[in-house]
Every structure is written in structure tokens, then in C-alpha cells.
Design an enzyme around this catalytic site. Structure first.
Site, short mmCIF file in Angstrom:
data_model
loop_
_atom_site.label_atom_id
_atom_site.label_comp_id
_atom_site.label_asym_id
_atom_site.label_seq_id
_atom_site.Cartn_x
_atom_site.Cartn_y
_atom_site.Cartn_z
N ASP A 13 0.77 -1.32 0.11
CA ASP A 13 0.04 -0.13 0.15
C ASP A 13 0.71 1.27 -0.14
OD1 ASP A 13 -2.27 -1.79 0.22
OD2 ASP A 13 -2.14 -1.67 2.16
N LYS A 16 1.88 2.06 -5.12
CA LYS A 16 2.31 1.59 -6.36
C LYS A 16 1.38 1.71 -7.48
CE LYS A 16 2.54 -2.54 -4.16
NZ LYS A 16 2.13 -2.10 -3.02
N GLY A 40 -4.51 -4.25 -3.99
CA GLY A 40 -5.62 -3.12 -4.25
C GLY A 40 -4.77 -2.09 -4.50
N HIS A 41 -4.70 -1.57 -5.80
CA HIS A 41 -3.82 -0.62 -6.28
C HIS A 41 -5.05 0.70 -6.55
CE1 HIS A 41 -0.31 -3.33 -7.13
NE2 HIS A 41 -0.78 -3.37 -5.98
N GLN A 233 1.92 -6.24 -3.14
CA GLN A 233 2.38 -6.18 -1.89
C GLN A 233 3.62 -5.33 -1.63
OE1 GLN A 233 1.32 -9.47 -3.55
NE2 GLN A 233 -0.53 -8.43 -2.77
P1 GDP Z 1 -0.89 0.48 -3.40
O1 GDP Z 1 -1.37 -0.97 -3.06
O2 GDP Z 1 0.79 0.44 -3.35
O3 GDP Z 1 -1.37 0.84 -5.27
O4 GDP Z 1 -1.20 1.59 -2.59
P2 GDP Z 1 -2.91 1.55 -2.43
O5 GDP Z 1 -3.78 2.04 -3.32
O6 GDP Z 1 -3.39 0.49 -1.58
O7 GDP Z 1 -2.83 2.64 -1.06
C1 GDP Z 1 -2.43 3.74 -1.33
C2 GDP Z 1 -3.60 4.94 -0.94
O8 GDP Z 1 -2.93 6.29 -0.68
C3 GDP Z 1 -4.48 5.03 -1.92
O9 GDP Z 1 -5.66 5.63 -1.47
C4 GDP Z 1 -4.11 6.46 -2.84
O10 GDP Z 1 -4.93 6.86 -3.48
C5 GDP Z 1 -3.38 7.33 -1.91
N1 GDP Z 1 -2.19 7.96 -2.29
C6 GDP Z 1 -1.20 7.60 -3.19
N2 GDP Z 1 -0.34 8.48 -3.20
C7 GDP Z 1 -0.69 9.31 -2.14
C8 GDP Z 1 -0.07 10.79 -2.06
O11 GDP Z 1 1.00 11.10 -2.30
N3 GDP Z 1 -0.70 11.65 -0.99
C9 GDP Z 1 -1.88 11.09 -0.42
N4 GDP Z 1 -2.50 11.80 0.62
N5 GDP Z 1 -2.54 9.75 -0.85
C10 GDP Z 1 -1.79 9.14 -1.58
P1 IMO Z 2 -0.80 -4.05 -2.36
O1 IMO Z 2 -0.32 -4.88 -3.64
C1 IMO Z 2 -0.99 -4.57 2.24
C2 IMO Z 2 -1.09 -8.77 3.76
C3 IMO Z 2 -2.14 -9.32 4.41
C4 IMO Z 2 -1.57 -10.22 5.35
C5 IMO Z 2 -0.47 -10.81 4.34
C6 IMO Z 2 -0.88 -11.96 3.70
O2 IMO Z 2 -2.28 -3.57 -2.34
O3 IMO Z 2 0.04 -3.42 -1.48
P2 IMO Z 2 -2.18 -12.67 1.76
O4 IMO Z 2 -3.90 -12.43 1.59
O5 IMO Z 2 -1.42 -12.07 0.86
O6 IMO Z 2 -2.15 -14.13 2.00
O7 IMO Z 2 -2.24 -11.92 3.07
O8 IMO Z 2 -0.26 -9.80 3.62
N1 IMO Z 2 -1.38 -8.05 2.17
C7 IMO Z 2 -1.29 -7.07 1.81
N2 IMO Z 2 -0.77 -5.98 2.63
N3 IMO Z 2 -1.18 -4.49 0.68
C8 IMO Z 2 -1.32 -5.55 0.01
O9 IMO Z 2 -1.29 -5.52 -1.26
C9 IMO Z 2 -1.41 -6.80 0.34
N4 IMO Z 2 -1.49 -8.08 0.20
C10 IMO Z 2 -1.32 -8.84 1.16
O10 IMO Z 2 -2.80 -8.03 4.98
O11 IMO Z 2 -1.07 -9.57 6.34
MG MG Z 3 -3.01 -1.85 -1.85
#
Ligand code: GDP
Ligand code: IMO
Ligand code: MG
Length: 440
Positions: A13, A16, A40-41, A233
Site C-alpha cells: 500500500d 504502487k 488493491g492498487h 504487496q
Molecule cells: P498500492 O497498493 O501500493 O497501490 O497503494 P493503495 O492504493 O493500496 O494505497 C495507497 C492510498 O494512498 C490510495 O488511497 C491512494 O489513492 C493514496 N495515495 C497515493 N499517493 C498518495 C499521496 O502522495 N498522498 C496521499 N494523500 N494519498 C496518496
Molecule cells: P498491495 O499490492 C498490504 C498482507 C495481508 C496479510 C499478509 C498475507 O495493495 O500493496 P495474503 O492474503 O497475501 O495471504 O495475506 O499480507 N497483504 C497486503 N498488505 N497491501 C497488499 O497489497 C497486501 N496483500 C497482502 O494483510 O498481512
Molecule cells: Mg494496496
């Protein structure tokens, strides 16, 4: 050497999705190489009327919103056929062409309902056997699907295309899993016929996407096409290098890109580590800099730190440079993208972990084994915070001095330049002219 890799440098998270979307106009192909719908991207933008739009991708690569890009789901991904078809429909509903722009590896393993059922039973068992011992997985069937892959009993995308083979393999697998569910976990068995009938239907729906993606990618590289590999991840969740057993079941780290796509390591030129300006973690497992207090709650609220896949509140804490230096070492980051710096605005002071104390000694070594990591004490340096809202800033020089110093501190400690700085969720909220650190 036209392959770049976007890699989560922490516990996932990191942003990416946003960075992959940002880099997509400059590449020809964006490819996922591991994980599955546990990812979840998020991609956020403003529509013509200025309204905020957001889309969370779980399996389709984050280049899909750029017409110039072909998206690839590589052999290293575990694919939930139902989830990917639903996701494709949602993207198509936005008027985006997916049909001609998505390729799915014939060798990717499939996630089946029994993988999710076994995972749920295992997690329940862990929780009841020992308080808080469950991993806190996303419930997407990831671990059991990779288990079957390596036990050589998995079902692959290519198997969907032959109904008779699929029926036979499915029946055998479900019967085996039902025995485990009933006899080991005392859980409810699944209906064999219902699953067989549901899954044989997927052949026609998925057929047009199925490709030998390794061959496709290698040919594209021969023709000087540029490939962006999108990790899911984070490195600290890697099955070998993370805090085992509190990890995912794949290799989000750089090495996973080559095995997960079938491209040679000699083609990789850029390894971009994505680092949040602080740390978060979802699920259980050690987290040395976790803030189980008001400051942690402030980060969660200001950063909107709730899971993009499960909606769970993310655990929040200070930036851990010991951990980041470790993931930079194992991935060979040659550039960092720091995200969510805007979230730190308004905090009086910022702490950054630069050492751990363990067994009375201080160290900069990151012990990935969970038992040790659980016991380390983080030692902090305190940096000045800033009050200004920085989400509208577009140049490094316009950031408050304290924010500039915070970034320099990170780059100097890790010894890697920060090439990109994200200061808001939306596409345009990016700073590309971060000044080089003196010693990086
Ligand atoms: P990922 O899994 O690495 O793609 O990241 P996620 O989408 O799960 O979580 C990142 C969250 O932060 C999302 O809600 C994005 O919209 C948000 N986000 C990404 N970059 C920024 C930033 O620079 N500032 C803020 N405030 N939010 C951001
Ligand atoms: P993105 O790509 C954050 C965590 C789960 C748990 C562990 C194992 O959005 O960054 P799993 O379902 O993979 O067997 O769970 O890994 N986990 C993540 N945490 N971002 C993710 O993906 C994750 N995918 C799995 O919360 O701790
Ligand atoms: Mg994510």
C-alpha cells in the site's frame, strides 16, 4: 535493457498503483508478476467537472487507463477467474477497451473457491489455537493457491480451455480439499458439481485473453519495447525476505519479476522502490515503529489508511529506515519514489527510525525473522515538521525547508536518490525535480 520494476519497499500500500499509472504513458507494456486479488492498487484523478474519481485495481495492471499500453497478467500471478472477469467488466463500463489490451498468461495458476475455504479454516484454526496467531490474510485464497502450485496439483489458466481436463482436475482437487475441510478443520465441505459447472463456463469468457506472455514479452523486448513490471504487496511481505510467517506467499521483490514474467534479469535496468513517507501494515506480524496511540490515529485518518481490498484499518507508524535500507539492499533500488508526504503536514515533529536496539546492542541490521523483529526497540532521530499544506506544490524548491530536509535525510541514509515525490492521491500531484542528496 528496457524493463523497469515498481516495487513496494515496505508492507504494501505504498502507492504502487498511482506511480505505475503515472509512468504508463512512457512504456508499451505494464505487467503484474506475482500476487493476486490480495492487491488493491488505487488510481485517483479529477474528471472534466473537477469531481474526484477513483478506481481500485486488484488483478488488471495499473496501466489499463492509458490507451498506448498493453497490460499483461504474468505466469507468477495467481488468478481468480471470477474476480478478473468482474474487474474487466467494471473497467469496460468506464468506456475503456480491455479486450484488445489485456493478455493473461496461459501458465498462471487459478484461485478456486476451495482455496478461499481452506484459507478461512486455517486462519480460524490459528486464531483459536493461540490468541492473535492468525496471519490476518486478505481471504483471497492466495496461500492455498500457491501451495497447490508448488505441490504440483494446481490448475492453470490453460486448463480452463479444455473442459474435459478441467472437469477431471477440478473434481480431484475439490474432493481432496473437502476431505481436508471436513476431517482436519471440521468445516463445511463444498459442492463439487456446482463448482465444476460454474468454472467450466469460464473457458469462453477468458479464451481471448490467454497468451504465452513470456514469449510475448521477450519478443517485445527484442523490438525495443519498454516494459514496466508492477509489483504487488511489499518487500517486507516477501515469503523469503519478510517477517515469516506473517508474509504473503509470493516474491514481491525484484527477483520475482523475472520468474513471474519469464523475462531475463539482464533486461532489467530500473528498480524503483516505492516508499510511503511513514509506515503502514495490514494484518498481523511485527511492526517495530507502530504507533498504537493518537499520533498513529492521526496518520490513519489524514492518510485515509484503510485497506483498498478489505477495508481494514491499516496499522500506522513512523518511517523505518532500518527496514527501508534492508529492502533497498535486497532489491537493488536505483531510485526511490516517496509517497504521501502531504499526510505529514501539521505534525510538530517527525520521528524516523535509524537504528534498532536488540539484546542491549544497537544495530542497523534488519532481522527479518518474526521472533527477533518482534523484540527490537526502534531508536529514533527527530526532525522538524512543517505546517503548510504541500499538496499543491509542484517543485521541490517550493516545499518548506523542513520537508526538503526530511527527504534529504531519507536519501542520504539509504544512499539512493529520490526520483519522484507524491504529495496527493491524484495523478497531477507529483514532484519530479527532487534535488539530489549530498551523499547519495
Ligand atoms: P498500492 O497498493 O501500493 O497501490 O497503494 P493503495 O492504493 O493500496 O494505497 C495507497 C492510498 O494512498 C490510495 O488511497 C491512494 O489513492 C493514496 N495515495 C497515493 N499517493 C498518495 C499521496 O502522495 N498522498 C496521499 N494523500 N494519498 C496518496
Ligand atoms: P498491495 O499490492 C498490504 C498482507 C495481508 C496479510 C499478509 C498475507 O495493495 O500493496 P495474503 O492474503 O497475501 O495471504 O495475506 O499480507 N497483504 C497486503 N498488505 N497491501 C497488499 O497489497 C497486501 N496483500 C497482502 O494483510 O498481512
Ligand atoms: Mg494496496
Amino acid at each position: 535493457m528496457p524493463v523497469s520494476i515498481v516495487i513496494g519497499s515496505q508492507w504494501g500500500d505504498e502507492g504502487k498503483g498511482k506511480i505505475t499509472d503515472l509512468l504508463s504513458p512512457d512504456v508499451d507494456i505494464v505487467a503484474r508478476y506475482q500476487g493476486g486479488a490480495n492487491a488493491g492498487h488505487t488510481i485517483a484523478w479529477e474528471d472534466e467537472s473537477g469531481a474526484e474519481e477513483e478506481f481500485v485495481l486488484h488483478l488488471v495492471p495499473s496501466g489499463i487507463f492509458h490507451d498506448n499500453v498493453t497490460c499483461v497478467i504474468g505466469n507468477g500471478v495467481v488468478l481468480d477467474p471470477k474476480a478478473v472477469l468482474e474487474e474487466i467488466e467494471k473497467i469496460q463500463a468506464l468506456g475503456v477497451d480491455v479486450e484488445n489490451r489485456l493478455k493473461i498468461s496461459h501458465n498462471a495458476h487459478l484461485i478456486m473457491p476451495y482455496h478461499k475455504a481452506v484459507e478461512a479454516a486455517q486462519e480460524q484454526e490459528r486464531a483459536s489455537a493461540n490468541d492473535d496467531d492468525e496471519i490476518g490474510t486478505t481471504g483471497r485464497g492466495i496461500g492455498p493457491a500457491y501451495t497447490d502450485k508448488f505441490a504440483r496439483t494446481g490448475i492453470r489458466v490453460v486448463d480452463l480451455l479444455d473442459r474435459d481436463v478441467l472437469r477431471q482436475k477440478l473434481r480431484r482437487s475439490i474432493e481432496e480439499k473437502n476431505a481436508i475441510l471436513r476431517d482436519v478443520y471440521d468445516a463445511e465441505a463444498l459442492d463439487v458439481d456446482r463448482i465444476v459447472e460454474e468454472y467450466v463456463e469460464f473457458d469462453q469468457k477468458i479464451d481471448s485473453y490467454v497468451t504465452d506472455t513470456s514469449k510475448y514479452l521477450c519478443r517485445a523486448l527484442d523490438r525495443d519495447k519498454r516494459v514496466l513490471a508492477e509489483g504487488a504487496q511489499g518487500s517486507l511481505l516477501d515469503v523469503d525476505f519478510g517477517s515469516y510467517p506473517f508474509v504473503t506467499s509470493s516474491h514481491p521483490t525484484a527477483g520475482g519479476c523475472c520468474t513471474g514474467l519469464g523475462v531475463p534479469p539482464t533486461e532489467v535496468e530500473r528498480v524503483l522502490g516505492i516508499a510511503k513517507a511513514y509506515c503502514t501494515r495490514v494484518g498481523n506480524g511485527p511492526f517495530p515503529t507502530e504507533l498504537d496511540n493518537e499520533a498513529g490515529e492521526e496518520l490513519r485518518q489524514k492518510g485515509g489508511e484503510f485497506g483498498a481490498t478489505t477495508g481494514r484499518p491499516r496499522r500506522c507508524g513512523w518511517l523505518d529506515l532500518v527496514a527501508l535500507r534492508y529492502t533497498s539492499m535486497i532489491n537493488g533500488f536505483n531510485e526511490l519514489a516517496v509517497t504521501k508526504l502531504d499526510v505529514l503536514s501539521g505534525m510538530d515533529e517527525l520521528k524516523v527510525c535509524t537504528q534498532y536496539r536488540y539484546d542491549g546492542k544497537t544495530t542497523r541490521r534488519f532481522p527479518s525473522e518474526a521472533q527477533t523483529l518482534e523484540r527490537v526497540e526502534p531508536l529514533y532521530e527527530t526532525l522538524d515538521g512543517w505546517d503548510e499544506d504541500i499538496s499543491g506544490v509542484r517543485h521541490f524548491a517550493d516545499l518548506p525547508t523542513e520537508a526538503q530536509d526530511y527527504l534529504r535525510f531519507i536519501a542520504e541514509y539509504i544512499g539512493v536518490e529520490i526520483g519522484l515525490l507524491s504529495n496527493g492521491p491524484r495523478r497531477g500531484q507529483i514532484i519530479k525535480d527532487v534535488a539530489p542528496a549530498a551523499t547519495a
